[in-house]
Design a protein around this motif. Sequence first.
Motif, mmCIF file in Angstrom:
data_model
loop_
_atom_site.group_PDB
_atom_site.id
_atom_site.type_symbol
_atom_site.label_atom_id
_atom_site.label_comp_id
_atom_site.label_asym_id
_atom_site.label_seq_id
_atom_site.Cartn_x
_atom_site.Cartn_y
_atom_site.Cartn_z
ATOM 1 N N PRO A 1 0.810 -1.229 0.000
ATOM 2 C CA PRO A 1 0.000 0.000 0.000
ATOM 3 C C PRO A 1 0.837 1.269 0.000
ATOM 4 N N GLU A 2 1.938 1.261 0.745
ATOM 5 C CA GLU A 2 2.813 2.426 0.778
ATOM 6 C C GLU A 2 3.469 2.646 -0.585
ATOM 7 N N ALA A 3 3.803 1.574 -1.272
ATOM 8 C CA ALA A 3 4.438 1.686 -2.585
ATOM 9 C C ALA A 3 3.527 2.369 -3.588
ATOM 10 N N HIS A 4 2.220 2.143 -3.469
ATOM 11 C CA HIS A 4 1.267 2.681 -4.442
ATOM 12 C C HIS A 4 0.574 3.949 -3.960
ATOM 13 N N HIS A 5 0.938 4.416 -2.764
ATOM 14 C CA HIS A 5 0.235 5.564 -2.197
ATOM 15 C C HIS A 5 0.443 6.837 -3.018
ATOM 16 N N ASP A 6 1.701 7.155 -3.298
ATOM 17 C CA ASP A 6 2.017 8.376 -4.041
ATOM 18 C C ASP A 6 2.319 8.122 -5.509
ATOM 19 N N HIS A 7 2.638 6.877 -5.851
ATOM 20 C CA HIS A 7 3.026 6.560 -7.219
ATOM 21 C C HIS A 7 2.291 5.309 -7.692
ATOM 22 N N PRO A 8 0.995 5.436 -7.984
ATOM 23 C CA PRO A 8 0.252 4.265 -8.473
ATOM 24 C C PRO A 8 0.576 3.972 -9.939
ATOM 25 N N ALA A 9 1.858 3.721 -10.212
ATOM 26 C CA ALA A 9 2.312 3.561 -11.591
ATOM 27 C C ALA A 9 2.454 2.086 -11.942
ATOM 28 N N ARG A 10 2.391 1.811 -13.248
ATOM 29 C CA ARG A 10 2.566 0.435 -13.714
ATOM 30 C C ARG A 10 3.970 -0.069 -13.408
ATOM 31 N N SER A 11 4.938 0.839 -13.396
ATOM 32 C CA SER A 11 6.310 0.431 -13.107
ATOM 33 C C SER A 11 6.430 -0.168 -11.716
ATOM 34 N N THR A 12 5.638 0.342 -10.754
ATOM 35 C CA THR A 12 5.665 -0.207 -9.397
ATOM 36 C C THR A 12 5.112 -1.626 -9.385
ATOM 37 N N VAL A 13 4.015 -1.831 -10.127
ATOM 38 C CA VAL A 13 3.434 -3.174 -10.228
ATOM 39 C C VAL A 13 4.424 -4.133 -10.885
ATOM 40 N N LEU A 14 5.096 -3.656 -11.913
ATOM 41 C CA LEU A 14 6.077 -4.497 -12.596
ATOM 42 C C LEU A 14 7.216 -4.887 -11.663
ATOM 43 N N CYS A 15 7.624 -3.959 -10.790
ATOM 44 C CA CYS A 15 8.658 -4.285 -9.809
ATOM 45 C C CYS A 15 8.184 -5.362 -8.845
ATOM 46 N N THR A 16 6.922 -5.290 -8.451
ATOM 47 C CA THR A 16 6.374 -6.303 -7.551
ATOM 48 C C THR A 16 6.355 -7.671 -8.225
ATOM 49 N N VAL A 17 5.891 -7.699 -9.467
ATOM 50 C CA VAL A 17 5.867 -8.958 -10.220
ATOM 51 C C VAL A 17 7.286 -9.489 -10.419
ATOM 52 N N ALA A 18 8.237 -8.582 -10.683
ATOM 53 C CA ALA A 18 9.626 -8.996 -10.867
ATOM 54 C C ALA A 18 10.190 -9.597 -9.588
ATOM 55 N N GLY A 19 9.817 -9.038 -8.435
ATOM 56 C CA GLY A 19 10.275 -9.586 -7.169
ATOM 57 C C GLY A 19 9.795 -11.005 -6.952
ATOM 58 N N VAL A 20 8.511 -11.241 -7.237
ATOM 59 C CA VAL A 20 7.965 -12.601 -7.116
ATOM 60 C C VAL A 20 8.664 -13.531 -8.104
ATOM 61 N N GLY A 21 8.849 -13.041 -9.340
ATOM 62 C CA GLY A 21 9.492 -13.865 -10.350
ATOM 63 C C GLY A 21 10.920 -14.233 -9.995
ATOM 64 N N PHE A 22 11.632 -13.309 -9.372
ATOM 65 C CA PHE A 22 13.011 -13.588 -8.968
ATOM 66 C C PHE A 22 13.056 -14.723 -7.952
#
Length: 253
Positions: A223-244
């Motif tokens: 929630p904090e990650a998307h609070h000020d920057h609800p960008a697709r790049s943030t979602v992609l970072c989250t998906v990349a973390g799971v993928g790693f």
Amino acid sequence: MAVLVALGAFLMTLAGGWTAQRVTDRRHLVLGLAGGLMLGVVGLDLLPEALRAAGTEVFGVPAALLLFVGGFLLAHLVERLLAVRQVAHGAEEAGRATGPAGRSADGRVPEVGLTAAAAMVGHSAMDGVAIGAAFQVGGGMGTAVALAVVAHDFADGFNTYTITSLYGNARRKAVAMLVADAVAPVVGAASTLFLTIPEPLLGGYLGLFGGALLYLAAAEILPEAHHDHPARSTVLCTVAGVGFIWLVVGLAG
């Protein structure tokens, strides 16, 4: 051999924390990645291992899952209790230093971050124990476990520093927790020279810690990650973390 491998985990943990420090201008991306790493560690690494190790059931439910839910609720309860205590007993001096009622500037309670980081340190110590126990079984198993631990300790260092600083703790405290997290696997591996932890107990601990970690990821970090920057790049970072983490688990398997 186990202690030497744990030194690799030590270096990887420091590297993860250093990375978290250097990208403060992209905080939302850091938090998005941290959330993904935490989600991946819980769902793809901790929970499967907990279910395998703690195989007993309680009223038809695996003990590891009960402890997993208990860890989630415990993390929520600790956060709420600390928040109430800070509101009730916050001193004026603490208020001037960190915000109203001893909270950080954004309303977060620093003790929650320290508690979460301490849990990460405990988990890293158990990682070291896992390395030592695996090498006691055989070199092949020891190598596989060591690969998984060393790889995901980068994420542990990243998350330890991020969680501590996210809750308004000073940089020196975040660095101190990072160093403790880096040393923990070495201590854990060394301890296996003198003792062996029963597998069911280890599985129960992993389930409990996994629940607490999932709470922090789902209720605080993302929630904090998307609070000020609800960008697709943030979602992609989250998906990349799971993928790693998925990649790490797959290579280790």
